[in-house]
Design an enzyme around this catalytic site. Sequence first.
Site, PDB file in Angstrom:
ATOM      1  CE  LYS A  44      -2.970  -2.376   3.223  1.00 26.45           C
ATOM      2  NZ  LYS A  44      -3.337  -2.415   4.660  1.00 26.45           N
ATOM      3  N   GLY A  45       2.138   1.096   0.333  1.00 28.41           N
ATOM      4  CA  GLY A  45       2.994   2.252   0.571  1.00 28.41           C
ATOM      5  C   GLY A  45       3.081   3.256  -0.563  1.00 28.41           C
ATOM      6  CD  GLU A 100       8.223  -0.840  -3.199  1.00 32.93           C
ATOM      7  OE1 GLU A 100       7.505  -0.066  -2.528  1.00 32.93           O
ATOM      8  OE2 GLU A 100       8.566  -1.954  -2.776  1.00 32.93           O
ATOM      9  CG  ASP A 101       6.813   2.436   0.108  1.00 26.48           C
ATOM     10  OD1 ASP A 101       7.515   1.538  -0.420  1.00 26.48           O
ATOM     11  OD2 ASP A 101       6.127   2.223   1.122  1.00 26.48           O
ATOM     12  CG  ASP A 104      14.902  -1.564   3.905  1.00 24.62           C
ATOM     13  OD1 ASP A 104      15.946  -0.960   4.157  1.00 24.62           O
ATOM     14  OD2 ASP A 104      14.322  -2.285   4.734  1.00 24.62           O
ATOM     15  CE  LYS A 132      15.063   2.829   5.663  1.00 25.84           C
ATOM     16  NZ  LYS A 132      14.430   1.844   6.585  1.00 25.84           N
ATOM     17  CG  ASP A 160       2.944   0.636   7.103  1.00 25.43           C
ATOM     18  OD1 ASP A 160       3.769   0.509   6.169  1.00 25.43           O
ATOM     19  OD2 ASP A 160       2.560  -0.318   7.794  1.00 25.43           O
TER      20      ASP A 160
HETATM   21  P1  IMP Z   1      12.544  -4.456   0.891  1.00 27.86           P
HETATM   22  O1  IMP Z   1      12.071  -5.734   0.313  1.00 27.86           O
HETATM   23  O2  IMP Z   1      13.339  -4.683   2.140  1.00 27.86           O
HETATM   24  O3  IMP Z   1      13.272  -3.567  -0.084  1.00 27.86           O
HETATM   25  O4  IMP Z   1      11.241  -3.755   1.423  1.00 27.86           O
HETATM   26  C1  IMP Z   1      10.708  -2.628   0.854  1.00 27.86           C
HETATM   27  C2  IMP Z   1       9.410  -2.344   1.571  1.00 27.86           C
HETATM   28  O5  IMP Z   1       9.605  -2.323   2.983  1.00 27.86           O
HETATM   29  C3  IMP Z   1       8.911  -0.957   1.232  1.00 27.86           C
HETATM   30  O6  IMP Z   1       8.060  -0.990   0.134  1.00 27.86           O
HETATM   31  C4  IMP Z   1       8.179  -0.566   2.507  1.00 27.86           C
HETATM   32  O7  IMP Z   1       6.856  -1.014   2.458  1.00 27.86           O
HETATM   33  C5  IMP Z   1       8.908  -1.278   3.600  1.00 27.86           C
HETATM   34  N1  IMP Z   1       9.886  -0.408   4.280  1.00 27.86           N
HETATM   35  C6  IMP Z   1      11.238  -0.474   4.228  1.00 27.86           C
HETATM   36  N2  IMP Z   1      11.810   0.482   4.965  1.00 27.86           N
HETATM   37  C7  IMP Z   1      10.807   1.208   5.477  1.00 27.86           C
HETATM   38  C8  IMP Z   1      10.752   2.367   6.327  1.00 27.86           C
HETATM   39  O8  IMP Z   1      11.759   2.981   6.748  1.00 27.86           O
HETATM   40  N3  IMP Z   1       9.504   2.809   6.643  1.00 27.86           N
HETATM   41  C9  IMP Z   1       8.366   2.218   6.199  1.00 27.86           C
HETATM   42  N4  IMP Z   1       8.366   1.145   5.408  1.00 27.86           N
HETATM   43  C10 IMP Z   1       9.572   0.635   5.057  1.00 27.86           C
HETATM   44 MG    MG Z   2       6.007  -0.930   0.081  1.00 24.30          MG
END
Ligand code: IMP
Ligand code: MG
Length: 180
Positions: A44-45, A100-101, A104, A132, A160
């Site tokens: 949802k981000g 994407e929001d 990470d 990040k 969120d």
């Molecule tokens: P990844 O698979 O670790 O890259 O996850 C990415 C997803 O994790 C993003 O789309 C967010 O929904 C969530 N996420 C990662 N870091 C944060 C943060 O600092 N705040 C909120 N959501 C985060």
């Molecule tokens: Mg997300």
Amino acid sequence: MSMINDIERVLFSQQELQSKVTELGARITEDYAGKEPIFVGVLKGCFVFMADLMRAVNLPCQIDFMAVSSYGKGTTSSGEVQITKDLSYDIAGRDVIIVEDILDSGVTLNYLIGYLKHRNPRSVRIVTLFDKPSRRKAPVKADYYGYEVPDAFIVGYGLDYAEKYRNLPYIGILKPEIYE
Ligand code: IMP
Ligand code: MG
């Protein structure tokens, strides 16, 4: 208690976010001139960012959404990605832009890119508002990103913690005691 008491400090104001999103929209408009991309938002981000980004893109385009879950209630990815909502449209031959929001660990997008490529799009690119890079585990690079952020948990503007704070109009760093 108000949500604002849970925020350690504001990282990006509403105005800063708006001008960054406008800039990203202008770059996409230029790069995709003559094309008709389909934006695929990762729910949802993405929803606040995507709503603003679309309105900064001056191209014929469509939108679609996918939903994945990999987080549960924690602040770090569980590493397992599950699709909970699939595409509604056929993306074969299309220029796909994943929205994407925040990027990470990259685990979510790494999985999604593989999944989408199986559907034979003409191209797949990623736009993310936040990156990040220090936390990356999977080899994913954003084609467009707004800001690099430090290794802190941020909320607001769609992002969120445990489904809260998505409605903050700015980006704040969450006080660690909220999730510790
Ligand atoms: P990844 O698979 O670790 O890259 O996850 C990415 C997803 O994790 C993003 O789309 C967010 O929904 C969530 N996420 C990662 N870091 C944060 C943060 O600092 N705040 C909120 N959501 C985060
Ligand atoms: Mg997300």
